[in-house]
Design a protein around this motif. Sequence first.
Motif, short mmCIF file in Angstrom:
data_model
loop_
_atom_site.label_atom_id
_atom_site.label_comp_id
_atom_site.label_asym_id
_atom_site.label_seq_id
_atom_site.Cartn_x
_atom_site.Cartn_y
_atom_site.Cartn_z
N THR A 92 45.32 45.03 31.31
CA THR A 92 44.13 45.42 32.09
C THR A 92 42.99 44.44 32.57
O THR A 92 42.07 44.68 33.19
CB THR A 92 43.45 46.53 31.43
N GLN A 93 43.34 43.14 31.91
CA GLN A 93 42.22 42.20 32.16
C GLN A 93 42.47 41.68 33.81
O GLN A 93 43.48 41.91 34.33
CB GLN A 93 42.40 40.86 31.45
N PRO A 94 41.31 41.42 34.40
CA PRO A 94 41.40 40.88 35.68
C PRO A 94 42.29 39.80 36.15
O PRO A 94 42.58 38.81 35.08
CB PRO A 94 39.74 40.23 35.87
N ALA A 95 43.17 39.78 37.18
CA ALA A 95 44.40 39.08 37.49
C ALA A 95 43.75 37.78 37.57
O ALA A 95 44.47 36.77 37.08
CB ALA A 95 45.16 39.71 38.56
N ASP A 96 42.81 37.70 38.50
CA ASP A 96 42.28 36.16 39.08
C ASP A 96 40.93 36.41 39.73
O ASP A 96 40.71 36.16 40.58
CB ASP A 96 43.27 35.56 39.90
N GLY A 97 40.09 36.87 38.67
CA GLY A 97 38.71 37.07 39.34
C GLY A 97 38.67 38.57 39.77
O GLY A 97 39.89 39.50 39.56
N PRO A 98 37.56 39.61 39.87
CA PRO A 98 37.56 40.89 39.98
C PRO A 98 38.33 41.51 41.13
O PRO A 98 38.11 40.94 42.17
CB PRO A 98 36.24 41.00 40.11
N GLY A 99 39.33 42.27 40.84
CA GLY A 99 40.07 42.78 41.80
C GLY A 99 41.08 42.13 42.82
O GLY A 99 41.50 42.34 43.97
N ALA A 100 41.36 40.63 42.07
CA ALA A 100 42.27 39.92 42.69
C ALA A 100 43.45 40.59 43.03
O ALA A 100 44.27 41.22 42.21
CB ALA A 100 42.50 38.58 42.08
N THR A 101 44.20 40.26 44.02
CA THR A 101 45.74 40.35 44.38
C THR A 101 46.41 39.21 44.50
O THR A 101 46.05 38.45 45.14
CB THR A 101 45.68 41.31 45.73
N ARG A 102 47.45 39.18 43.64
CA ARG A 102 48.30 38.19 43.56
C ARG A 102 49.63 38.31 44.25
O ARG A 102 50.13 39.30 44.19
CB ARG A 102 48.58 37.30 42.32
N CYS A 103 50.40 37.34 44.96
CA CYS A 103 51.73 37.23 45.38
C CYS A 103 52.59 36.48 44.82
O CYS A 103 52.26 35.34 44.80
CB CYS A 103 51.64 37.37 46.78
N VAL A 104 53.79 36.80 44.70
CA VAL A 104 54.97 35.83 44.36
C VAL A 104 56.12 36.30 45.43
O VAL A 104 56.51 36.99 45.22
CB VAL A 104 55.27 36.07 42.99
N SER A 105 56.49 35.16 46.23
CA SER A 105 57.59 35.40 47.09
C SER A 105 59.03 35.03 46.21
O SER A 105 59.04 34.10 45.34
CB SER A 105 57.54 34.62 48.27
N HIS A 106 59.88 35.83 46.51
CA HIS A 106 61.14 35.71 45.83
C HIS A 106 62.25 35.91 47.01
O HIS A 106 62.67 36.77 47.40
CB HIS A 106 61.16 36.96 44.87
N PRO A 107 62.70 34.75 47.22
CA PRO A 107 63.57 34.60 48.47
C PRO A 107 64.92 35.29 48.21
O PRO A 107 65.95 35.33 49.09
CB PRO A 107 63.61 33.10 48.98
N HIS A 108 65.46 35.15 46.84
CA HIS A 108 66.87 35.22 46.40
C HIS A 108 67.18 36.96 46.17
O HIS A 108 66.00 37.66 45.88
CB HIS A 108 67.54 34.34 45.38
N GLU A 109 67.83 37.36 45.68
CA GLU A 109 68.39 38.45 45.28
C GLU A 109 67.78 38.63 43.74
O GLU A 109 67.77 37.68 43.08
CB GLU A 109 69.62 38.96 45.04
N LEU A 110 67.14 39.85 43.90
CA LEU A 110 66.61 40.42 42.46
C LEU A 110 67.16 41.57 41.76
O LEU A 110 67.40 42.63 42.36
CB LEU A 110 64.97 40.78 42.91
N ALA A 111 67.54 41.33 40.45
CA ALA A 111 68.42 42.18 39.74
C ALA A 111 67.41 42.69 38.74
O ALA A 111 66.80 42.03 37.84
CB ALA A 111 69.59 41.68 39.26
N LEU A 112 67.11 43.95 38.55
CA LEU A 112 66.45 44.86 37.54
C LEU A 112 67.45 45.52 36.61
O LEU A 112 68.21 46.74 37.37
CB LEU A 112 65.27 45.39 38.02
#
Length: 323
Positions: free
Chosen positions: A224-244
């Motif tokens: 629950t701590q701030p991601a990167d400053g108050p209310g920050a939204t971060r993105c990570v692009s994933h060009p390949h298949e993702l298996a969960l």
Amino acid sequence: MAKKTAEEFRDGSPGELAGKSPEDLVDLYLRRSKKRETVETLKQHARDLRREMDRQGLTVRKVWLEQRSASKQHVRREKLEGAMAAVMDGEIKTLAVWKTDRFDRRGMAAIGTALDEFDRRQARLFVLQERLDSSQPGTRIVFAILAERAREEIKDLTLRVTTGKNAARTAGRWPGGRTPYKQEALDREMTLVLRTTDRTTEPAPTLPVLPVGTDPLLQLQYETQPADGPGATRCVSHPHELALGGIPVMCSTCRARRDWLLINHGRNVWIRCRCSKQWLEPEISRADFDALVASPYGMTYPTVEQGLAALGFDGTFAGTYLE
């Protein structure tokens, strides 16, 4: 203090059941296979069934809520056994389920045996989504077809998961599910973006987790701590298949299988497709996301919408793989 039961899963009260005959009563059977399936979905199933039972003039006597596989022969489903016992003992004349595959996935033989029991006791199985009533002529063959289709779906899913795990093992990768703590993920090949960056690292086929036994309060504080400053939204692009959990992710709108954007805000992580379809993914935690971020540097956009447009995830490139 006893845990309060959700209104959707509540059994009928003595006052509601007073003076009711078995013909006036119905039991609801709700099932999920795994805990990661949201309870909110089951609540909606219960609401749908209650609405239909009200329309039919029936009173809900009991709600049977179960977390068990419906396809494995060796798995005993006590709640379903309880619901069937209520029918066989003459306590109710109607058992209602949301969909046929929620009742059983073991094929025609299993569903046929259950329908025989209903017929002997002049009771009925009602399935909401397919609008099936076992007491009506001609429905038995439909039940059989749907039961066989549900069984084939499980066989196909098992084949896909097994093939994926075998392929991962052959490539020397972790075969699926949560990666053990300190498991080295040496086969990474992913582009990571922190509010967008083009730094390339090698991605894990599955995502790492915090150490087993981490204090729950520390875990909550971390997530629950701030991601990167108050209310920050971060993105990570994933060009390949993702298996969960060994199952490849696929967009339900455009059927895309790769080229994703992972979005983190607070403790939640979403997956977004090029077609702009976006969904919350409970299998990816804040800790998982942080483990994928190789650099604290990247481009910053004033709004999420501008960032999505710049990255090509605003729907403009729907149906297209850019990576």
